[in-house]
Design a protein around this motif. Structure first.
Motif, PDB file in Angstrom:
ATOM      1  N   SER A   1      12.175  -5.874  13.277  1.00  0.00           N
ATOM      2  CA  SER A   1      11.541  -6.868  12.415  1.00  0.00           C
ATOM      3  C   SER A   1      10.202  -7.317  12.981  1.00  0.00           C
ATOM      4  O   SER A   1       9.224  -7.505  12.235  1.00  0.00           O
ATOM      5  N   GLU A   2      10.131  -7.480  14.283  1.00  0.00           N
ATOM      6  CA  GLU A   2       8.867  -7.873  14.917  1.00  0.00           C
ATOM      7  C   GLU A   2       7.797  -6.794  14.727  1.00  0.00           C
ATOM      8  O   GLU A   2       6.644  -7.106  14.363  1.00  0.00           O
ATOM      9  N   ILE A   3       8.154  -5.552  14.965  1.00  0.00           N
ATOM     10  CA  ILE A   3       7.194  -4.458  14.797  1.00  0.00           C
ATOM     11  C   ILE A   3       6.733  -4.379  13.352  1.00  0.00           C
ATOM     12  O   ILE A   3       5.532  -4.232  13.067  1.00  0.00           O
ATOM     13  N   TYR A   4       7.685  -4.476  12.434  1.00  0.00           N
ATOM     14  CA  TYR A   4       7.315  -4.425  11.015  1.00  0.00           C
ATOM     15  C   TYR A   4       6.320  -5.532  10.671  1.00  0.00           C
ATOM     16  O   TYR A   4       5.304  -5.295   9.997  1.00  0.00           O
ATOM     17  N   GLN A   5       6.596  -6.746  11.132  1.00  0.00           N
ATOM     18  CA  GLN A   5       5.729  -7.868  10.775  1.00  0.00           C
ATOM     19  C   GLN A   5       4.353  -7.770  11.432  1.00  0.00           C
ATOM     20  O   GLN A   5       3.351  -8.204  10.856  1.00  0.00           O
ATOM     21  N   GLN A   6       4.288  -7.184  12.612  1.00  0.00           N
ATOM     22  CA  GLN A   6       2.971  -6.967  13.215  1.00  0.00           C
ATOM     23  C   GLN A   6       2.177  -5.929  12.419  1.00  0.00           C
ATOM     24  O   GLN A   6       0.969  -6.070  12.215  1.00  0.00           O
ATOM     25  N   GLY A   7       2.851  -4.881  11.958  1.00  0.00           N
ATOM     26  CA  GLY A   7       2.183  -3.900  11.116  1.00  0.00           C
ATOM     27  C   GLY A   7       1.774  -4.489   9.773  1.00  0.00           C
ATOM     28  O   GLY A   7       0.681  -4.206   9.256  1.00  0.00           O
ATOM     29  N   LYS A   8       2.630  -5.327   9.211  1.00  0.00           N
ATOM     30  CA  LYS A   8       2.314  -5.992   7.947  1.00  0.00           C
ATOM     31  C   LYS A   8       1.079  -6.874   8.092  1.00  0.00           C
ATOM     32  O   LYS A   8       0.230  -6.931   7.182  1.00  0.00           O
ATOM     33  N   ALA A   9       0.955  -7.564   9.218  1.00  0.00           N
ATOM     34  CA  ALA A   9      -0.213  -8.422   9.443  1.00  0.00           C
ATOM     35  C   ALA A   9      -1.494  -7.597   9.440  1.00  0.00           C
ATOM     36  O   ALA A   9      -2.527  -8.029   8.905  1.00  0.00           O
ATOM     37  N   TYR A  10      -1.435  -6.412  10.031  1.00  0.00           N
ATOM     38  CA  TYR A  10      -2.604  -5.527  10.016  1.00  0.00           C
ATOM     39  C   TYR A  10      -2.965  -5.149   8.587  1.00  0.00           C
ATOM     40  O   TYR A  10      -4.138  -5.220   8.190  1.00  0.00           O
ATOM     41  N   LEU A  11      -1.965  -4.753   7.789  1.00  0.00           N
ATOM     42  CA  LEU A  11      -2.239  -4.370   6.407  1.00  0.00           C
ATOM     43  C   LEU A  11      -2.787  -5.544   5.604  1.00  0.00           C
ATOM     44  O   LEU A  11      -3.710  -5.389   4.794  1.00  0.00           O
ATOM     45  N   ALA A  12      -2.223  -6.741   5.827  1.00  0.00           N
ATOM     46  CA  ALA A  12      -2.700  -7.918   5.108  1.00  0.00           C
ATOM     47  C   ALA A  12      -4.158  -8.211   5.437  1.00  0.00           C
ATOM     48  O   ALA A  12      -4.940  -8.602   4.557  1.00  0.00           O
ATOM     49  N   ASN A  13      -4.525  -8.022   6.687  1.00  0.00           N
ATOM     50  CA  ASN A  13      -5.928  -8.235   7.078  1.00  0.00           C
ATOM     51  C   ASN A  13      -6.870  -7.241   6.406  1.00  0.00           C
ATOM     52  O   ASN A  13      -8.072  -7.506   6.270  1.00  0.00           O
ATOM     53  N   LYS A  14      -6.319  -6.109   5.970  1.00  0.00           N
ATOM     54  CA  LYS A  14      -7.107  -5.097   5.264  1.00  0.00           C
ATOM     55  C   LYS A  14      -7.016  -5.259   3.744  1.00  0.00           C
ATOM     56  O   LYS A  14      -7.534  -4.425   3.003  1.00  0.00           O
ATOM     57  N   GLY A  15      -6.331  -6.328   3.300  1.00  0.00           N
ATOM     58  CA  GLY A  15      -6.239  -6.591   1.868  1.00  0.00           C
ATOM     59  C   GLY A  15      -5.004  -6.053   1.191  1.00  0.00           C
ATOM     60  O   GLY A  15      -4.846  -6.204  -0.026  1.00  0.00           O
ATOM     61  N   ARG A  16      -4.076  -5.408   1.938  1.00  0.00           N
ATOM     62  CA  ARG A  16      -2.823  -4.901   1.367  1.00  0.00           C
ATOM     63  C   ARG A  16      -1.728  -5.872   1.736  1.00  0.00           C
ATOM     64  O   ARG A  16      -1.290  -5.921   2.878  1.00  0.00           O
ATOM     65  N   THR A  17      -1.280  -6.658   0.770  1.00  0.00           N
ATOM     66  CA  THR A  17      -0.373  -7.768   1.068  1.00  0.00           C
ATOM     67  C   THR A  17       1.068  -7.541   0.624  1.00  0.00           C
ATOM     68  O   THR A  17       1.958  -8.254   1.089  1.00  0.00           O
ATOM     69  N   SER A  18       1.328  -6.592  -0.258  1.00  0.00           N
ATOM     70  CA  SER A  18       2.704  -6.371  -0.713  1.00  0.00           C
ATOM     71  C   SER A  18       2.768  -5.050  -1.469  1.00  0.00           C
ATOM     72  O   SER A  18       1.766  -4.354  -1.627  1.00  0.00           O
ATOM     73  N   GLY A  19       3.970  -4.733  -1.942  1.00  0.00           N
ATOM     74  CA  GLY A  19       4.159  -3.493  -2.683  1.00  0.00           C
ATOM     75  C   GLY A  19       4.023  -2.262  -1.832  1.00  0.00           C
ATOM     76  O   GLY A  19       3.572  -1.208  -2.281  1.00  0.00           O
ATOM     77  N   TYR A  20       4.461  -2.366  -0.563  1.00  0.00           N
ATOM     78  CA  TYR A  20       4.275  -1.272   0.383  1.00  0.00           C
ATOM     79  C   TYR A  20       5.256  -0.122   0.131  1.00  0.00           C
ATOM     80  O   TYR A  20       6.390  -0.329  -0.289  1.00  0.00           O
ATOM     81  N   THR A  21       4.792   1.083   0.453  1.00  0.00           N
ATOM     82  CA  THR A  21       5.676   2.230   0.612  1.00  0.00           C
ATOM     83  C   THR A  21       5.882   2.435   2.107  1.00  0.00           C
ATOM     84  O   THR A  21       4.930   2.665   2.848  1.00  0.00           O
TER      85      THR A  21
END
Length: 248
Positions: free
Chosen positions: A36-56
């Motif tokens: 869960s920690e790794i996933y959320q760190q990766g999610k933070a990177y994507l969010a900073n790039k403008g990808r906030t949800s709807g991930y594959t």
């Protein structure tokens, strides 16, 4: 490693392999807090790039899909699609049954199975598993929508080949998260001087323009490819976690 998102002490026993989620023989269950920690760190990177949800989300070495399933249950609100592949056909039946539990129908089916075990054997462990499954069901029902889940056979380090499931992912994968083979329990399908390099090369066509790859490996393994840039590297015990993105 500093836990930024899973800093609060809590129990993850509901996700234990063999309790509600099924155990695939010859595979390992990844620690849920760390996943869960790794996933959320990766999610933070994507969010900073403008990808906030709807991930594959894709795991090319999924085994029994314990890692993918735990992420899908805990963070399914972020996800549009979860896909796992593995070279070992024997584990994919378990992977499919686990991934089904990312959605309410699959979890309800599992609850019925566990209730039948309670009636047949009367064991307290089965009753505790029912209670765990009911808590997990409450989590997946909060989304009010389903996640597309799939798994297929594929050799992640073999020669590039066609796969009906994976070819649909070309240019679509936002997040690759995989715990690659190492140690005595799980090994690569073929000898290679640089299996992770081959894995990364095979992943390239699948990745979306904005995407992140998180690879968990033994500290001795090389995690590198000329087409990728390292974002950061973390260490936890004998593991290293390397985050990468495609070079622009």
């Amino acid at each position: 490693m500093e836990y930024r998102y899973e800093a609060e002490p809590r129990s993850y026993e509901d996700y234990a392999s063999g309790r509600v989620l099924l155990n695939a023989q010859g595979t390992t269950a990844f620690p849920v807090r760390l996943a869960s920690e790794i996933y959320q760190q990766g999610k933070a990177y994507l969010a900073n790039k403008g990808r906030t949800s709807g991930y594959t989300l894709y795991d090319p070495c999924c085994g029994g899909a314990h890692l993918l399933t735990s992420i899908g249950i805990r963070h399914g609100g972020d996800l549009k699609r979860v896909v796992g592949s593995d070279v070992d056909q024997r584990v994919l039946d378990i992977a499919a049954r686990n991934l089904a539990m990312v959605n309410p129908d699959g979890m309800q089916t599992r609850i019925v199975q566990l209730q039948e075990l309670v009636q047949a054997y009367g064991k307290s462990s089965h009753q505790e598993a029912v209670e765990s499954a009911e808590r997990l069901l409450a989590l997946v029902e909060q989304r009010n929508r389903t996640v597309d889940v799939q798994c297929c056979i594929y050799d992640a380090i073999g020669q590039p080949s066609s796969s009906a499931v994976l070819d649909e992912l070309n240019g679509q994968v936002d997040f690759v998260f995989t715990d690659v083979p190492y140690g005595d329990i799980v090994q690569w399908s073929a000898d290679s001087a640089d299996p992770i390099g081959r894995l990364l090369g095979n992943l390239m066509p699948r990745l979306a323009p904005v995407s992140v790859v998180a690879i968990v490996a033994d500290k001795k393994q090389s995690v590198d490819h000329l087409a990728f840039r390292r974002l950061k590297k973390l260490k936890v015990g004998k593991r290293q976690i390397v985050f990468l993105e495609l070079n622009k």
